[in-house]
Design an enzyme around this catalytic site. Structure first.
Site, PDB file in Angstrom:
ATOM      1  CE1 TYR A  92      -4.209   1.708   0.577  1.00 49.90           C
ATOM      2  CE2 TYR A  92      -2.900   3.112   2.017  1.00 49.90           C
ATOM      3  CZ  TYR A  92      -4.073   2.869   1.309  1.00 49.90           C
ATOM      4  OH  TYR A  92      -5.086   3.787   1.343  1.00 49.90           O
ATOM      5  CB  SER A 187       0.992  -5.393   2.889  1.00 52.25           C
ATOM      6  OG  SER A 187       0.027  -4.610   3.552  1.00 52.25           O
ATOM      7  CD  GLN A 188      -2.190  -1.790  -2.587  1.00 50.16           C
ATOM      8  OE1 GLN A 188      -3.080  -0.976  -2.356  1.00 50.16           O
ATOM      9  NE2 GLN A 188      -1.078  -1.448  -3.220  1.00 50.16           N
ATOM     10  CG  ASP A 273       0.148  -7.568  10.583  1.00 54.27           C
ATOM     11  OD1 ASP A 273      -0.054  -6.345  10.697  1.00 54.27           O
ATOM     12  OD2 ASP A 273       0.290  -8.136   9.482  1.00 54.27           O
ATOM     13  CG  HIS A 303       1.994  -5.063   8.077  1.00 54.09           C
ATOM     14  ND1 HIS A 303       1.151  -6.121   7.780  1.00 54.09           N
ATOM     15  CD2 HIS A 303       2.037  -4.301   6.953  1.00 54.09           C
ATOM     16  CE1 HIS A 303       0.699  -5.994   6.547  1.00 54.09           C
ATOM     17  NE2 HIS A 303       1.238  -4.903   6.014  1.00 54.09           N
TER      18      HIS A 303
END
Length: 324
Positions: A92, A187-188, A273, A303
């Site tokens: 992201y 992540s994203q 996370d 994360h």
């Protein structure tokens, strides 16, 4: 930060009852059909690079709406025969960055395609080169609520299409073995890999690392970190819009895409996370339809997850599916 979510034994059983739109499959079939009305128009332009161990191509292809999307293709310098390929999606706020940031997979003998992220890449850590020419209604700063009142206008509809077309673009290169393509990201990027795994039926493997975009109802109410917090801040100002917002998000929840994924899959979750809570990751993992799936768990990480350790796991794991 200590572990804050469900205990691990409960995470391994966590299967939320997430409402799925009745027209979920029809929505995505129509979306991809519309996207493929535009010629892919993939262009690979060799980059004059001081990197001696790899060859770099500046890539442009037609994503959602025919909009030009950028990417890097990084190949081992001595490649003469078609190679298995790894398609990577970015986290992201980031873009494709610079070619020397992407050397791992090419040095392991793969063709490595890095998709730029439309409208992102100004967060200070990885520049982007792809604009998003589509506007939206009122939105909270960030990307999570752009067009969120209507699934057809939602930002991630465009991004998921770009991600599918990235697989099609890399398969067009003569030094890529089109039958051996894997998708991965953090992540994203992990969420995009999951979405692509549900939309592209013939991937060789996927590796979603601490994936974002999963189990929106839980994520939006469990964590106060960005980017999920953008949803809550939007609804804080637009009282009464919760049902409409979460209906839109249901078309993009990667738990639903996981339920359609068939490729071998390697997940990871970090139990501290707070950005992508572990229960949301396990929701996708436990829904995953493929018979070959595994999960790496990092009990004392936030994360950042496994970081380079997870990359090492991926290197060994993918070899069996891409080079076996």
């Amino acid at each position: 930060m200590p572990q804050f979510d469900l205990p691990l034994e409960e995470l391994r059983r966590y299967r939320p009852e997430l409402p799925e739109p009745e027209d979920f499959d029809a929505f995505w079939q129509k979306t991809l059909l519309e996207a493929r009305q535009y010629d892919l128009d993939t262009r690979f332009e060799a980059v004059d690079s001081p990197l001696e161990g790899v060859r770099v191509f500046d890539v442009t292809y037609a994503g959602f709406g025919g909009h030009p999307v950028k990417g890097w293709l990084v190949l081992p310098a001595g490649a003469r025969e078609p190679l298995p390929a790894v398609v990577e999606y970015i986290g992201y706020g980031g873009g494709r960055g610079l070619p020397h940031m992407h050397l791992l997979w090419a040095t392991a003998g793969y063709a490595h395609f890095v998709m730029d992220t439309r409208g992102q890449g100004s967060g200070g850590w990885a520049q982007g080169d792809t604009p998003d020419p589509v506007g939206s209604g009122p939105a909270h700063p960030g990307y999570m609520t752009r067009g969120i009142e209507d699934p057809h206008a939602y930002y991630y509809r465009r991004l998921y299409v770009d991600a599918v077309r990235a697989v099609e673009a890399v398969r067009a290169h003569p030094l890529v073995n089109a039958s051996r393509v894997a998708a991965l990201g953090v992540s994203q990027g992990g969420g995009l890999a999951l979405a692509v795994g549900g939309l592209v039926p013939d991937l060789a493997a996927i590796a979603p690392d601490v994936p974002f975009l999963c189990d929106f109802p839980r994520a939006a109410t469990l964590t106060d970190r960005q980017p999920y917090k953008e949803i809550g801040l939007y609804l804080k100002a637009r009282r009464g819009g919760q049902e409409r917002v979460f209906r839109t998000l249901s078309y993009f929840d990667c738990v639903h895409f996981a339920a359609r994924g068939r490729a071998p899959a390697l997940f990871s979750a970090a139990l501290e996370d707070q950005t992508c809570p572990p229960s949301t990751v396990f929701a996708a993992f436990n829904a995953y339809a493929g018979s070959e799936r595994s999960m790496e768990v990092y009990p004392f990480n936030d994360h950042e997850g496994g970081g380079p350790y997870q990359q090492g796991v991926q290197l060994r794991w993918l070899k069996g599916y891409l080079k076996g």
